[in-house]
Design an enzyme around this catalytic site. Sequence first.
Site, PDB file in Angstrom:
ATOM      1  N   ASN A  10     -49.253  69.298  38.667  1.00 48.54           N
ATOM      2  CA  ASN A  10     -48.511  70.499  39.046  1.00 48.54           C
ATOM      3  C   ASN A  10     -49.511  71.523  39.590  1.00 48.54           C
ATOM      4  O   ASN A  10     -50.263  72.124  38.824  1.00 48.54           O
ATOM      5  CB  ASN A  10     -47.784  71.045  37.803  1.00 48.54           C
ATOM      6  CG  ASN A  10     -47.069  72.362  38.074  1.00 48.54           C
ATOM      7  OD1 ASN A  10     -46.963  72.795  39.225  1.00 48.54           O
ATOM      8  ND2 ASN A  10     -46.600  73.000  37.017  1.00 48.54           N
ATOM      9  N   TRP A  11     -49.492  71.689  40.897  1.00 44.84           N
ATOM     10  CA  TRP A  11     -50.480  72.585  41.528  1.00 44.84           C
ATOM     11  C   TRP A  11     -50.113  74.059  41.382  1.00 44.84           C
ATOM     12  O   TRP A  11     -50.885  74.935  41.761  1.00 44.84           O
ATOM     13  CB  TRP A  11     -50.635  72.223  43.012  1.00 44.84           C
ATOM     14  CG  TRP A  11     -51.343  70.917  43.261  1.00 44.84           C
ATOM     15  CD1 TRP A  11     -51.825  70.044  42.324  1.00 44.84           C
ATOM     16  CD2 TRP A  11     -51.643  70.333  44.533  1.00 44.84           C
ATOM     17  NE1 TRP A  11     -52.405  68.960  42.935  1.00 44.84           N
ATOM     18  CE2 TRP A  11     -52.308  69.113  44.289  1.00 44.84           C
ATOM     19  CE3 TRP A  11     -51.415  70.721  45.858  1.00 44.84           C
ATOM     20  CZ2 TRP A  11     -52.754  68.271  45.328  1.00 44.84           C
ATOM     21  CZ3 TRP A  11     -51.854  69.898  46.895  1.00 44.84           C
ATOM     22  CH2 TRP A  11     -52.514  68.682  46.626  1.00 44.84           C
ATOM     23  N   LYS A  12     -48.925  74.345  40.929  1.00 45.25           N
ATOM     24  CA  LYS A  12     -48.457  75.731  40.760  1.00 45.25           C
ATOM     25  C   LYS A  12     -48.676  76.540  42.057  1.00 45.25           C
ATOM     26  O   LYS A  12     -48.603  75.959  43.137  1.00 45.25           O
ATOM     27  CB  LYS A  12     -49.156  76.381  39.559  1.00 45.25           C
ATOM     28  CG  LYS A  12     -49.055  75.504  38.307  1.00 45.25           C
ATOM     29  CD  LYS A  12     -49.473  76.208  37.057  1.00 45.25           C
ATOM     30  CE  LYS A  12     -49.416  75.235  35.890  1.00 45.25           C
ATOM     31  NZ  LYS A  12     -49.679  75.866  34.615  1.00 45.25           N
ATOM     32  N   HIS A  94     -40.151  74.266  33.644  1.00 45.85           N
ATOM     33  CA  HIS A  94     -41.538  74.563  33.262  1.00 45.85           C
ATOM     34  C   HIS A  94     -41.577  75.884  32.485  1.00 45.85           C
ATOM     35  O   HIS A  94     -40.827  76.816  32.789  1.00 45.85           O
ATOM     36  CB  HIS A  94     -42.422  74.645  34.508  1.00 45.85           C
ATOM     37  CG  HIS A  94     -43.873  74.677  34.160  1.00 45.85           C
ATOM     38  ND1 HIS A  94     -44.508  75.834  33.790  1.00 45.85           N
ATOM     39  CD2 HIS A  94     -44.787  73.692  34.066  1.00 45.85           C
ATOM     40  CE1 HIS A  94     -45.770  75.564  33.494  1.00 45.85           C
ATOM     41  NE2 HIS A  94     -45.964  74.263  33.656  1.00 45.85           N
ATOM     42  N   GLU A  96     -43.417  78.334  32.614  1.00 45.32           N
ATOM     43  CA  GLU A  96     -43.608  79.540  33.437  1.00 45.32           C
ATOM     44  C   GLU A  96     -42.294  79.973  34.097  1.00 45.32           C
ATOM     45  O   GLU A  96     -42.054  81.163  34.292  1.00 45.32           O
ATOM     46  CB  GLU A  96     -44.710  79.293  34.479  1.00 45.32           C
ATOM     47  CG  GLU A  96     -46.080  79.260  33.809  1.00 45.32           C
ATOM     48  CD  GLU A  96     -47.084  78.325  34.444  1.00 45.32           C
ATOM     49  OE1 GLU A  96     -46.935  77.960  35.620  1.00 45.32           O
ATOM     50  OE2 GLU A  96     -48.042  77.943  33.733  1.00 45.32           O
ATOM     51  N   GLU A 166     -44.195  69.942  26.594  1.00 46.10           N
ATOM     52  CA  GLU A 166     -45.325  70.818  26.881  1.00 46.10           C
ATOM     53  C   GLU A 166     -45.340  71.984  25.894  1.00 46.10           C
ATOM     54  O   GLU A 166     -44.685  73.012  26.146  1.00 46.10           O
ATOM     55  CB  GLU A 166     -45.210  71.368  28.299  1.00 46.10           C
ATOM     56  CG  GLU A 166     -45.237  70.306  29.386  1.00 46.10           C
ATOM     57  CD  GLU A 166     -45.788  70.875  30.674  1.00 46.10           C
ATOM     58  OE1 GLU A 166     -46.814  70.389  31.139  1.00 46.10           O
ATOM     59  OE2 GLU A 166     -45.198  71.833  31.205  1.00 46.10           O
ATOM     60  N   GLY A 172     -52.634  75.579  29.801  1.00 46.13           N
ATOM     61  CA  GLY A 172     -53.633  76.432  30.436  1.00 46.13           C
ATOM     62  C   GLY A 172     -54.555  77.129  29.458  1.00 46.13           C
ATOM     63  O   GLY A 172     -55.294  78.036  29.836  1.00 46.13           O
ATOM     64  N   SER A 212     -53.193  71.112  28.662  1.00 47.63           N
ATOM     65  CA  SER A 212     -54.647  70.934  28.615  1.00 47.63           C
ATOM     66  C   SER A 212     -55.082  69.472  28.518  1.00 47.63           C
ATOM     67  O   SER A 212     -56.025  69.146  27.790  1.00 47.63           O
ATOM     68  CB  SER A 212     -55.243  71.768  27.480  1.00 47.63           C
ATOM     69  OG  SER A 212     -54.964  73.136  27.688  1.00 47.63           O
ATOM     70  N   GLY A 233     -51.779  70.391  34.742  1.00 48.65           N
ATOM     71  CA  GLY A 233     -51.902  71.637  35.493  1.00 48.65           C
ATOM     72  C   GLY A 233     -53.310  71.788  36.050  1.00 48.65           C
ATOM     73  O   GLY A 233     -53.672  71.181  37.055  1.00 48.65           O
ATOM     74  N   GLY A 234     -54.133  72.587  35.360  1.00 46.32           N
ATOM     75  CA  GLY A 234     -55.471  72.932  35.860  1.00 46.32           C
ATOM     76  C   GLY A 234     -56.290  71.753  36.342  1.00 46.32           C
ATOM     77  O   GLY A 234     -56.908  71.810  37.425  1.00 46.32           O
TER      78      GLY A 234
HETATM   79  C1  PEP Z   1     -48.704  72.765  32.982  1.00 50.29           C
HETATM   80  O1  PEP Z   1     -48.729  73.882  33.470  1.00 50.29           O
HETATM   81  O2  PEP Z   1     -47.679  72.055  33.055  1.00 50.29           O
HETATM   82  C2  PEP Z   1     -49.907  72.288  32.316  1.00 50.29           C
HETATM   83  C3  PEP Z   1     -49.811  71.237  31.550  1.00 50.29           C
HETATM   84  O3  PEP Z   1     -51.048  73.009  32.534  1.00 50.29           O
HETATM   85  P1  PEP Z   1     -52.520  72.680  31.969  1.00 50.29           P
HETATM   86  O4  PEP Z   1     -52.745  71.197  32.179  1.00 50.29           O
HETATM   87  O5  PEP Z   1     -53.418  73.510  32.791  1.00 50.29           O
HETATM   88  O6  PEP Z   1     -52.506  73.033  30.532  1.00 50.29           O
END
Ligand code: PEP
Length: 251
Positions: A10-12, A94, A96, A166, A172, A212, A233-234
């Site tokens: 997920n590049w957001k 998600h 967010e 999640e 994050g 993470s 994510g990241g």
């Molecule tokens: C996400 O935003 O779905 C996510 C899992 O982010 P991260 O891997 O950065 O925790």
Amino acid sequence: MKRKKIVAGNWKMNMTLDDSIELSNALININKSNVDVMIAPSFTNLYPLKKHFDTHQIDVIAQNVNQNSKGAFTGEVSVEMLKSIGVNCVIIGHSERRSLFGETDQILFEKVNYATSNDMNVIFCFGEELQQRQNGNYFDIIQQQLEIGVLSLPSELIKKVTLAYEPVWAIGTGVTANPDQIQEIHQFIRNLIHQRFDETISNSIRILYGGSVKSTNAVEIFNLADVDGGLIGGASLKFADFQSIVEAADV
Ligand code: PEP
């Protein structure tokens, strides 16, 4: 039952078109024979990346979609628009979207219902916040998110859904849920699916973990019995990290 794993990045709201093409050129070379690899760029980069990956077994998916087919919804994108450029899967729910954009369980159900009824696959995200984990009522929270969001779908539509647990406190933050915490929840979710639908569906639905996931913990997480891959994510923004995570799922 052996379920093919998924690794979805997920590049957001990151990456210009040029940045996206640069990372995509590298991603094409990742060895991915037995894992479904997906990336979710911003709306503006969906079409060029869809064309870019056409023959390279990387699925380009959307980060969000509206629950209506068309009309006066300024700034929104419909299922029909996504399908018209060949995008067949969307992330819904998600954390967010829930916390920053006020998307409630009911709105999310409308999105999932509309998307799946119109032949769109969905990655449905849910998970408890830190306070809820600390209070110990996280099973109830997760059950409620699932009951409203997806458990009232008919069986033919739940087959279009992949679940993504999640925990918000792990997104994050660099803090990953530990393997026992992850497996406990994934098993709980699979049992809920079994109770509501049947054994075939509960054995075949894929349940991803997100929060993470890194190159250093991916193998351990993906080896858990009820974990079928990850939503990343990241680490999906860095080629080497994403490559290692895909390789950890490619079993
Ligand atoms: C996400 O935003 O779905 C996510 C899992 O982010 P991260 O891997 O950065 O925790």
